[in-house]
Design an enzyme around this catalytic site. Structure first.
Site, PDB file in Angstrom:
ATOM      1  CE  LYS A  60      -3.967   2.236   0.690  1.00 45.83           C
ATOM      2  NZ  LYS A  60      -5.109   2.196  -0.200  1.00 45.83           N
ATOM      3  CG  ASP A 119      -6.830   0.294   2.806  1.00 47.01           C
ATOM      4  OD1 ASP A 119      -7.736   0.339   3.658  1.00 47.01           O
ATOM      5  OD2 ASP A 119      -6.770   1.077   1.842  1.00 47.01           O
ATOM      6  N   GLY A 166      -3.784   0.766  -4.945  1.00 42.68           N
ATOM      7  CA  GLY A 166      -3.803   2.212  -5.103  1.00 42.68           C
ATOM      8  C   GLY A 166      -4.518   2.908  -3.966  1.00 42.68           C
ATOM      9  CB  ALA A 167      -4.411   5.768  -2.279  1.00 45.58           C
ATOM     10  N   GLY A 168      -7.480   5.660  -4.235  1.00 48.13           N
ATOM     11  CA  GLY A 168      -8.375   6.586  -4.905  1.00 48.13           C
ATOM     12  C   GLY A 168      -8.478   6.439  -6.402  1.00 48.13           C
ATOM     13  N   GLY A 222     -15.841  -4.434  -6.741  1.00 43.37           N
ATOM     14  CA  GLY A 222     -15.337  -4.391  -5.374  1.00 43.37           C
ATOM     15  C   GLY A 222     -16.375  -4.535  -4.288  1.00 43.37           C
ATOM     16  CB  SER A 223     -18.702  -3.213  -2.698  1.00 43.95           C
ATOM     17  OG  SER A 223     -19.676  -3.353  -1.691  1.00 43.95           O
ATOM     18  N   PRO A 230     -18.756  -9.656  -2.672  1.00 47.83           N
ATOM     19  CG  PRO A 230     -19.571 -11.509  -1.511  1.00 47.83           C
ATOM     20  CD  PRO A 230     -18.418 -11.022  -2.308  1.00 47.83           C
ATOM     21  N   GLY A 240     -19.871  -6.059   2.128  1.00 49.98           N
ATOM     22  CA  GLY A 240     -19.696  -6.510   3.508  1.00 49.98           C
ATOM     23  C   GLY A 240     -18.688  -7.623   3.699  1.00 49.98           C
TER      24      GLY A 240
END
Length: 193
Positions: A10, A23, A84-86, A144-145, A174, A176
């Site tokens: 990270k 993270d 990454g970040a963003g 991602g979700s 999924p 959560g």
């Protein structure tokens, strides 16, 4: 699960104070002892890395530092993942360096993590275009979700994301999933990809 030695790098963690799990620590919690987590820099405010570094008075992360750290990790690991970040083009420093620059230095393929809902097709297409113009390979897309009950847009986007990315859809995590106990996460993760 295959016994590979994996490192997760990270480059810039924002929005957390020293000592708070970030993270990389969360990846290690979920994946267990098979993962080596590494964080290069941490900035307390939840902002883009360049802005967070400037406001904190700390040195920003540079793409060559990311590439150097990834190469060192590669010497002792089978796979190094750089998170990454963003997003791909979020600035690391005030000169405009980005994660794309680090990927180029490493000649690394990129995995795009995309949301499921409205707006994702445009953002994914723009990211894929930015990768192509920089000569970087988009290996695939992962949602991602994914909500438990995806709305119409999310369901349609699952089919349309590979077209937008010009790369295969490799899975959907999924919503959560990060809140699961580590054993449950590990047992279920292979089915998401």
């Amino acid at each position: 699960a295959r016994g590979r030695r994996v490192a997760v790098l990270k480059p810039a963690q924002t929005g957390l104070a020293p000592g708070e799990p970030g993270d990389a620590a969360e990846v290690a919690r979920l994946a267990g002892a098979h993962v080596t987590p590494v964080e290069l820099a941490r900035f307390p405010e939840p902002l883009a890395p360049a802005t967070a570094a400037r406001r904190s008075g700390l040195a920003p992360v540079r793409p060559y530092e990311v590439a150097e750290a990834a190469r060192k990790l590669a010497a002792g690991h089978d796979l190094v993942l750089v998170e990454g970040a963003g997003g791909l083009l979020v600035r690391f420093d005030d000169e405009g360096a980005t994660l794309a620059d680090a990927a180029r230095l490493l000649a690394a393929p990129v995995l795009v993590v995309a949301p499921a809902g409205l707006g994702t097709l445009n953002a994914t297409a723009l990211t894929a275009e930015a990768l192509r113009t920089r000569g970087l390979e988009c290996r695939g897309v992962v949602v991602g979700s994914l909500p438990d009950r995806p709305d119409l847009a999310s369901r349609c986007n699952i089919e349309d994301l590979p077209v937008a990315a010009g790369a295969p859809l490799l899975g959907a995590v999924p919503a959560g999933a990060g809140g699961l106990p580590a054993a449950d996460f590990a047992a279920r993760a292979a089915g998401w990809l």
